[in-house]
Structures are given as C-alpha cells and as structure tokens.
Write an enzyme that holds these catalytic residues in place. Structure first.
Site, PDB file in Angstrom:
ATOM      1  N   ASP A 156      27.729 -16.127 -24.930  1.00 26.68           N
ATOM      2  CA  ASP A 156      27.324 -17.136 -23.946  1.00 26.68           C
ATOM      3  C   ASP A 156      25.854 -16.962 -23.543  1.00 26.68           C
ATOM      4  O   ASP A 156      25.322 -15.850 -23.567  1.00 26.68           O
ATOM      5  CB  ASP A 156      28.229 -16.989 -22.704  1.00 26.68           C
ATOM      6  CG  ASP A 156      28.163 -18.208 -21.811  1.00 26.68           C
ATOM      7  OD1 ASP A 156      27.646 -19.258 -22.251  1.00 26.68           O
ATOM      8  OD2 ASP A 156      28.629 -18.112 -20.660  1.00 26.68           O
ATOM      9  N   GLY A 157      25.240 -18.075 -23.156  1.00 29.11           N
ATOM     10  CA  GLY A 157      23.902 -18.009 -22.563  1.00 29.11           C
ATOM     11  C   GLY A 157      22.762 -18.408 -23.482  1.00 29.11           C
ATOM     12  O   GLY A 157      21.599 -18.221 -23.126  1.00 29.11           O
ATOM     13  N   GLU A 206      36.097 -27.639 -26.000  1.00 27.54           N
ATOM     14  CA  GLU A 206      35.345 -28.325 -24.936  1.00 27.54           C
ATOM     15  C   GLU A 206      33.899 -28.620 -25.363  1.00 27.54           C
ATOM     16  O   GLU A 206      33.270 -29.562 -24.866  1.00 27.54           O
ATOM     17  CB  GLU A 206      35.319 -27.484 -23.651  1.00 27.54           C
ATOM     18  CG  GLU A 206      36.671 -27.320 -22.962  1.00 27.54           C
ATOM     19  CD  GLU A 206      37.617 -26.342 -23.681  1.00 27.54           C
ATOM     20  OE1 GLU A 206      37.134 -25.449 -24.410  1.00 27.54           O
ATOM     21  OE2 GLU A 206      38.847 -26.506 -23.529  1.00 27.54           O
ATOM     22  N   ASN A 207      33.369 -27.814 -26.289  1.00 25.38           N
ATOM     23  CA  ASN A 207      31.973 -28.030 -26.723  1.00 25.38           C
ATOM     24  C   ASN A 207      31.768 -29.363 -27.439  1.00 25.38           C
ATOM     25  O   ASN A 207      30.636 -29.841 -27.554  1.00 25.38           O
ATOM     26  CB  ASN A 207      31.488 -26.891 -27.627  1.00 25.38           C
ATOM     27  CG  ASN A 207      31.238 -25.590 -26.895  1.00 25.38           C
ATOM     28  OD1 ASN A 207      31.314 -24.510 -27.488  1.00 25.38           O
ATOM     29  ND2 ASN A 207      30.941 -25.662 -25.601  1.00 25.38           N
ATOM     30  N   TRP A 208      32.863 -29.998 -27.888  1.00 28.62           N
ATOM     31  CA  TRP A 208      32.713 -31.337 -28.490  1.00 28.62           C
ATOM     32  C   TRP A 208      32.158 -32.333 -27.473  1.00 28.62           C
ATOM     33  O   TRP A 208      31.644 -33.387 -27.848  1.00 28.62           O
ATOM     34  CB  TRP A 208      34.055 -31.847 -29.028  1.00 28.62           C
ATOM     35  CG  TRP A 208      34.538 -31.141 -30.266  1.00 28.62           C
ATOM     36  CD1 TRP A 208      35.643 -30.351 -30.373  1.00 28.62           C
ATOM     37  CD2 TRP A 208      33.941 -31.170 -31.577  1.00 28.62           C
ATOM     38  NE1 TRP A 208      35.769 -29.875 -31.668  1.00 28.62           N
ATOM     39  CE2 TRP A 208      34.735 -30.370 -32.429  1.00 28.62           C
ATOM     40  CE3 TRP A 208      32.811 -31.789 -32.112  1.00 28.62           C
ATOM     41  CZ2 TRP A 208      34.444 -30.173 -33.778  1.00 28.62           C
ATOM     42  CZ3 TRP A 208      32.521 -31.595 -33.460  1.00 28.62           C
ATOM     43  CH2 TRP A 208      33.326 -30.798 -34.272  1.00 28.62           C
ATOM     44  N   ARG A 264      29.622 -31.888 -25.589  1.00 28.49           N
ATOM     45  CA  ARG A 264      28.164 -31.741 -25.406  1.00 28.49           C
ATOM     46  C   ARG A 264      27.438 -32.921 -26.041  1.00 28.49           C
ATOM     47  O   ARG A 264      28.004 -33.618 -26.893  1.00 28.49           O
ATOM     48  CB  ARG A 264      27.696 -30.441 -26.051  1.00 28.49           C
ATOM     49  CG  ARG A 264      28.204 -29.246 -25.280  1.00 28.49           C
ATOM     50  CD  ARG A 264      27.443 -28.012 -25.606  1.00 28.49           C
ATOM     51  NE  ARG A 264      27.928 -26.948 -24.747  1.00 28.49           N
ATOM     52  CZ  ARG A 264      27.356 -25.772 -24.618  1.00 28.49           C
ATOM     53  NH1 ARG A 264      26.263 -25.483 -25.295  1.00 28.49           N
ATOM     54  NH2 ARG A 264      27.848 -24.867 -23.811  1.00 28.49           N
ATOM     55  N   ARG A 292      34.359 -15.119 -16.892  1.00 28.73           N
ATOM     56  CA  ARG A 292      35.476 -16.025 -17.166  1.00 28.73           C
ATOM     57  C   ARG A 292      35.973 -15.782 -18.587  1.00 28.73           C
ATOM     58  O   ARG A 292      35.236 -15.290 -19.432  1.00 28.73           O
ATOM     59  CB  ARG A 292      35.003 -17.488 -17.098  1.00 28.73           C
ATOM     60  CG  ARG A 292      34.706 -18.024 -15.733  1.00 28.73           C
ATOM     61  CD  ARG A 292      34.478 -19.537 -15.824  1.00 28.73           C
ATOM     62  NE  ARG A 292      33.292 -19.871 -16.594  1.00 28.73           N
ATOM     63  CZ  ARG A 292      32.059 -19.909 -16.091  1.00 28.73           C
ATOM     64  NH1 ARG A 292      31.857 -19.623 -14.826  1.00 28.73           N
ATOM     65  NH2 ARG A 292      31.039 -20.237 -16.859  1.00 28.73           N
ATOM     66  N   SER A 342      37.472 -18.500 -20.291  1.00 23.73           N
ATOM     67  CA  SER A 342      37.147 -19.783 -20.926  1.00 23.73           C
ATOM     68  C   SER A 342      38.018 -20.116 -22.142  1.00 23.73           C
ATOM     69  O   SER A 342      37.510 -20.503 -23.195  1.00 23.73           O
ATOM     70  CB  SER A 342      35.658 -19.814 -21.325  1.00 23.73           C
ATOM     71  OG  SER A 342      34.862 -19.735 -20.181  1.00 23.73           O
ATOM     72  N   GLU A 374      40.588  -4.825 -22.871  1.00 20.31           N
ATOM     73  CA  GLU A 374      39.594  -4.458 -21.859  1.00 20.31           C
ATOM     74  C   GLU A 374      38.508  -5.534 -21.905  1.00 20.31           C
ATOM     75  O   GLU A 374      38.263  -6.124 -22.967  1.00 20.31           O
ATOM     76  CB  GLU A 374      38.958  -3.108 -22.204  1.00 20.31           C
ATOM     77  CG  GLU A 374      39.917  -1.944 -22.174  1.00 20.31           C
ATOM     78  CD  GLU A 374      40.312  -1.541 -20.759  1.00 20.31           C
ATOM     79  OE1 GLU A 374      39.462  -1.680 -19.851  1.00 20.31           O
ATOM     80  OE2 GLU A 374      41.456  -1.114 -20.555  1.00 20.31           O
TER      81      GLU A 374
HETATM   82  C1  FPP Z   1      27.011 -20.550 -25.701  1.00 19.93           C
HETATM   83  O1  FPP Z   1      25.756 -20.728 -25.156  1.00 19.93           O
HETATM   84  C2  FPP Z   1      26.966 -20.584 -27.138  1.00 19.93           C
HETATM   85  C3  FPP Z   1      27.464 -21.570 -27.922  1.00 19.93           C
HETATM   86  C4  FPP Z   1      28.147 -22.758 -27.424  1.00 19.93           C
HETATM   87  C5  FPP Z   1      27.332 -21.500 -29.369  1.00 19.93           C
HETATM   88  C6  FPP Z   1      27.357 -20.114 -29.961  1.00 19.93           C
HETATM   89  C7  FPP Z   1      26.875 -20.241 -31.310  1.00 19.93           C
HETATM   90  C8  FPP Z   1      26.065 -19.394 -31.932  1.00 19.93           C
HETATM   91  C9  FPP Z   1      25.595 -18.103 -31.401  1.00 19.93           C
HETATM   92  C10 FPP Z   1      25.630 -19.835 -33.243  1.00 19.93           C
HETATM   93  C11 FPP Z   1      26.091 -18.971 -34.354  1.00 19.93           C
HETATM   94  C12 FPP Z   1      27.438 -19.046 -34.802  1.00 19.93           C
HETATM   95  C13 FPP Z   1      27.759 -19.029 -36.120  1.00 19.93           C
HETATM   96  C14 FPP Z   1      29.142 -18.735 -36.519  1.00 19.93           C
HETATM   97  C15 FPP Z   1      26.772 -19.292 -37.161  1.00 19.93           C
HETATM   98  P1  FPP Z   1      25.523 -21.987 -24.235  1.00 19.93           P
HETATM   99  O2  FPP Z   1      24.862 -23.044 -25.049  1.00 19.93           O
HETATM  100  O3  FPP Z   1      26.818 -22.360 -23.613  1.00 19.93           O
HETATM  101  O4  FPP Z   1      24.534 -21.411 -23.203  1.00 19.93           O
HETATM  102  P2  FPP Z   1      24.407 -21.827 -21.671  1.00 19.93           P
HETATM  103  O5  FPP Z   1      25.695 -21.409 -21.028  1.00 19.93           O
HETATM  104  O6  FPP Z   1      23.242 -21.011 -21.231  1.00 19.93           O
HETATM  105  O7  FPP Z   1      24.156 -23.296 -21.641  1.00 19.93           O
END
Ligand code: FPP
Length: 257
Positions: free
Chosen positions: A30-31, A77-79, A81, A204, A206, A217
């Site tokens: 995350d992040g 849920e990311n769909w 975005r 969380r 999530s 853990e």
């Molecule tokens: C969360 O950060 C991250 C994601 C939704 C995508 C994670 C994907 C990668 C690290 C890409 C690599 C994966 C593969 C398998 C090639 P966020 O966008 O939710 O960050 P935020 O909470 O700061 O908005």
C-alpha cells in the site's frame, strides 16, 4: 551415506540472512499513490516504483529461503479507480510478466494468480495462464499474485462450488469441514500465511486472505511500499521471530503453572 547432490537450499546463506524465516509471507503493498504525490510525481510513478520494490522484496524472500510469498497487486475494489490508473496498472502487470517469466522459470519459482482473472483483459488472462503453466513444476519458491482479488468473493466462490457439488450429489453436506473450505479457495493446496505485512501506516486487512490469515501475525509498517527496503523487511522478520505464536492455546509458561 551422505547425499552430496546440491539441493535447492545448497547455496551459501545471504550475508543478511534473518535469524528465522516464516513459511509464507503475504504483503499488502500500500501507499504507491501517496508516495508519488509526496515526491510531486503523478500517481502512476508510484506504481512503477512499486514494481521495482516488488522485485527487490521477492529477491530477498528467495535468497532467504522463504518458501511462499503472496502479494496483493489489485483488489476487486480497485476496478473502481479512474480508467487511466487501471490501464497503467494492467500495463505494468503485462510488462512484469513478459519481462520476468524466463528468470522466474529458470530460478525454480512457481507463479500462481489468485482472483477473478476473467475480469482482466484477454491477453493478460492468457499471459497469466501461460506463466502459471510454464512455472507449474517449479518448487524452490512460490509467488502468488492476487489480482482482481477479494477475499469475500473468493469465499463466496468456494461456497458456490461446494454447494454445486452437493446439489449434484457428489458431496455430502455433512462432510464440509474447514479443510474442505480451504480446498475450495483459490489458494487450495498452499499453506496459510504466517505473517501479513502492510505498508503505508494503514492498519486494515482490506478484504485480503480473510480465511487464510486467521492465525497470521500482522506487521504494519509506516513506510509506503516504494520505500519498503530489504533492510526494513529484514527488521520485520526479526521482530516476527521474537513473537510467540500460540494458535489459541496457552503459552508453555502458562501450561507449566
Ligand atoms: C496500493 O497503492 C497499490 C496498488 C493498488 C497496486 C500495487 C501494485 C504494484 C506494486 C504493481 C506491481 C505488481 C505486479 C504484480 C507487477 P495505492 O495506489 O492504493 O496507494 P495510496 O493508498 O497511497 O493511494
């Protein structure tokens, strides 16, 4: 007689080998977006950095002999975005698979995908299936990539399939126990995670591995995923090694009383 064949663990230990390693580590990466915004960059730059970080963390897991690693790359849920960000992520998955598959294959890494893959663009579905097939016989390490993944969707899917088996007369409903549910999940056959790490300071779960992580853990670290270094990962593993896992039982000290 001693077997002198070099086994998969025969390589010298990494100089920064942690004192103990879990059997399965799962990551909520995350992040990425916040990291990018803090640097004055567009959000997608955070995802690009996130992929680099994933390679570094996977390499560390491999060198330290962690048998299974799971990463949460894209949730159901990311769909929701913005379309552009979804496209950037799909393109990153595409590039990652094309670029990494040879290396993963020769290093003995098995790749599995968890999620509603049918929602991915068709070429990505094909790539995912090909990557799984090419690496299926590998046993040095397994990397599970959760993409278009949601734990509730996974549990609902398992329930639906068990119900269909029962309705068809192939399964006695009375025989459905915890092992049967585990065996119907997308993670069937894989060990449950021992440790779940979430970056970016959020505390969380999530909708990630809800069933499988019942006794895991948790480690919540403040760094955003693009800043989660190998050194930081090692520190998390050292802290994990100091924890006592009781699985609902008593600690040995309490039992002795
Ligand atoms: C969360 O950060 C991250 C994601 C939704 C995508 C994670 C994907 C990668 C690290 C890409 C690599 C994966 C593969 C398998 C090639 P966020 O966008 O939710 O960050 P935020 O909470 O700061 O908005």
């Amino acid at each position: 007689m001693t077997d002198s064949r070099p086994g998969p663990r025969a390589e010298p230990a990494a100089p920064d080998q942690p004192s103990a390693v879990p059997g399965h580590v799962a990551f909520i990466m995350d992040g990425n977006g916040r990291w990018a915004v803090r640097q004055g960059l567009p959000r997608q730059a955070g995802h690009v950095r996130g992929v680099e970080r994933l390679r570094e963390i996977a390499k560390a897991s491999y060198e330290w002999g962690i048998p299974v690693m799971t990463v949460f790359a894209f949730s159901t849920e990311n769909w929701n975005r913005p379309g552009y960000e979804v496209q950037v992520l799909m393109q990153l998955f595409r590039r990652y698979m094309i670029r990494e598959v040879d290396d993963l294959e020769t290093r003995g890494v098995r790749v599995r995908f968890l999620g509603q893959l049918e929602r991915l663009p068709e070429d990505l579905q094909r790539l995912a299936r090909q990557t799984e097939a090419r690496t299926a016989a590998n046993d040095r390490m397994t990397v599970q990539i959760a993409v278009s993944y949601g734990a509730r969707a996974e549990i609902a899917d398992a329930a639906r399939r068990l119900a269909a088996e029962a309705a068809a007369g192939r399964l006695d409903p009375e025989s459905i126990d915890e092992a049967a549910v585990s065996g119907a999940l997308w993670t069937a056959g894989m060990p449950d995670p021992d440790l779940v790490v979430r970056t970016s300071g959020e505390q969380r779960i999530s909708n990630f591995l809800l069933w499988q992580a019942a006794y895991a853990e948790y480690a919540f670290v403040d760094e955003c995923w693009p800043d989660f270094s190998r050194e930081r990962y090692r520190a998390v593993l050292e802290a994990y090694a100091r924890r006592e896992r009781r699985f609902g039982g008593l600690s040995p000290v309490a039992v002795a009383r």
